[in-house]
Design an enzyme around this catalytic site. Structure first.
Site, short mmCIF file in Angstrom:
data_model
loop_
_atom_site.label_atom_id
_atom_site.label_comp_id
_atom_site.label_asym_id
_atom_site.label_seq_id
_atom_site.Cartn_x
_atom_site.Cartn_y
_atom_site.Cartn_z
N ARG A 1 14.14 101.97 27.09
CA ARG A 1 13.51 100.75 26.56
C ARG A 1 12.00 100.78 26.76
O ARG A 1 11.25 100.24 25.93
CB ARG A 1 14.13 99.51 27.21
CG ARG A 1 15.50 99.27 26.63
CD ARG A 1 16.17 98.05 27.19
NE ARG A 1 17.38 97.79 26.42
CZ ARG A 1 18.38 97.04 26.84
NH1 ARG A 1 18.33 96.46 28.03
NH2 ARG A 1 19.43 96.86 26.08
N GLY B 1 26.35 97.30 21.54
CA GLY B 1 25.93 98.04 22.73
C GLY B 1 26.84 99.21 23.05
O GLY B 1 26.38 100.34 23.26
#
Ligand code: ADP
Ligand code: MG
Length: 394
Positions: free
Chosen positions: A36, A350
């Site tokens: 991320r 996810g």
């Protein structure tokens, strides 16, 4: 109408608030996966290269107690970000409001980044408290939305700030997500096939319904297939079953006639473990056994159904892929999708993204969405508030 992107803003010398998704998995102060942080870099690099003074915000984990605050201190991200952006000064502000923050913002020079403490240190963040959104907006001249993982939430940092800053735009990460998900879900080239799986029907009702409206075929696998099998009168043994969703499954079966494609066989196990005894059976599962993957005939059927598709949206693993003995269905479907010539192929969710990456398909799809909940809501046809609030291009 396309949304403004960071390139539509004149950022030189301006204080630009960036909402990124720096919600990294971590053990103590050690980041266990920095994907991320890496994903946030392109927008930050563009901004710093173009002389912006960047005020960077993100949440980290869930914060309810003071203990949670200590556990989710965003300062752990600053050194990693600095490593990923050589030559750029990255400062960290340990507080989320007040003199120290304001002084650090005022001291920012063009090309520098100030990472603010975890937005969830503020109780008002998750409630989109108007005072908080206004206060944070007051720190900057412009706003850039680049936290795709959070755009489905109307929080102070995702919606409150841009409601108070006219000059706002999407960052590169969100732009790519909107572009790819939009191409697949809203403007698909037909034939369009959706593949849905995962654990529960109840998590996926809205996705199934939206896909039945838009796709030419909707394949259903994974744990949720058993509620459909039950609705069709089959025995499901001790497979995952949502009794209270059987009626809904019946309605969906009716609505999806001719479109819905269900498995025709399963790999079943005598316990929920990788070393369980297994066998392949048709649609009826004997008592004491549970379906943990789709079987070989289903794989063939799904491949045939995918054949010729020009758009594929995939959400939800076909089996318990976390256990190698039940990963084959997911693996084969991944392979079949990735080999479709000239197709736009998008993965949302996810666990589905994790499965594709774990099975070695990271670069084999047009797009693997980085936002689990946000991509799911996009596939449900919902408006994502953090994107809706951003201005359209002139
Ligand atoms: P996503 O996060 O991509 O939306 P879900 O959370 O809905 O996907 O589903 C993922 C989970 O579904 C995985 O943990 C997987 O083990 C589980 N699953 C898939 N098939 C089965 C099955 N037959 N029985 C039990 N769980 C299953
Ligand atoms: Mg999941």
């Amino acid at each position: 109408m396309a949304k403004k992107t960071v390139k539509d803003l004149d950022v030189n010398g301006k204080k630009v608030i960036v909402r990124a998704d720096l919600n990294v998995p971590h053990k103590g102060s050690e980041i266990t996966n920095d994907n991320r942080v890496k994903a946030a870099v392109p927008t930050l690099k563009y901004l710093t290269d173009n002389g912006a003074k960047v005020i960077l915000m993100s949440h980290l984990g869930k914060v309810k107690t003071d203990e949670d605050k200590a556990k989710n201190d965003l300062s752990i991200v600053a050194p990693r970000l600095a490593e990923l952006m050589p030559g750029v000064t990255v400062k960290f502000c340990p507080v989320t409001r007040g003199e120290e923050l304001e002084a650090m913002v005022d001291a920012l020079k063009p090309g520098e980044i100030l990472l603010m403490q975890n937005t969830r240190y503020e109780k008002g963040e998750s409630k989109n408290d108007p005072e908080l959104g206004k206060y944070w907006a007051g720190l900057g001249d412009m706003f850039v939305e680049d936290a795709f993982g959070s755009v489905h939430r109307a929080h102070a940092s995702t919606v409150g700030i841009p409601s108070n800053l006219e000059d706002n735009a999407l960052g590169f990460l969100v732009e790519k997500e909107v572009d790819m998900l939009g191409k697949a879900v809203d403007d698909p080239v037909h034939p369009f096939v959706a593949i849905l799986g995962g654990a529960k029907v109840s998590d996926k009702i809205a996705v199934i319904e939206n896909m039945l409206d838009k796709a030419d075929k909707v394949i259903v696998g994974g744990g949720m297939a058993f509620t459909f099998e039950k609705a069709l009168g089959h025995n499901v043994g001790s497979s995952l079953l949502e009794e209270d969703k059987i009626d809904l499954a019946k309605q969906i079966l009716k609505k999806g006639e001719g479109k819905l494609v269900l498995p025709v066989d399963y790999v079943i196990a005598d316990k929920f473990a990788n070393d369980a005894n297994t066998q392949v059976v048709g649609e009826d599962i004997p008592d004491g056994w549970m379906g943990l993957d789709i079987g070989p005939k289903s794989i063939e059927l799904f491949k045939e159904t995918l054949n010729g598709a020009k758009t594929v949206v995939w959400n939800g693993p076909m089996g318990v892929f976390e256990m190698p003995n039940f990963a084959n269905g997911t693996l084969q479907v991944c392979e079949a999708i990735s080999e479709l010539p000239g197709a736009t192929t998008v993965i949302g969710g996810g666990d589905s993204a994790a499965a594709a990456i774990q099975l070695g398909f990271e670069d084999k799809f047009s797009h693997i969405s980085t936002g689990g909940g946000a991509s799911l809501e996009y596939m449900e046809g919902k408006t994502l508030p953090g994107i809706a609030i951003i201005k359209d291009k002139d």
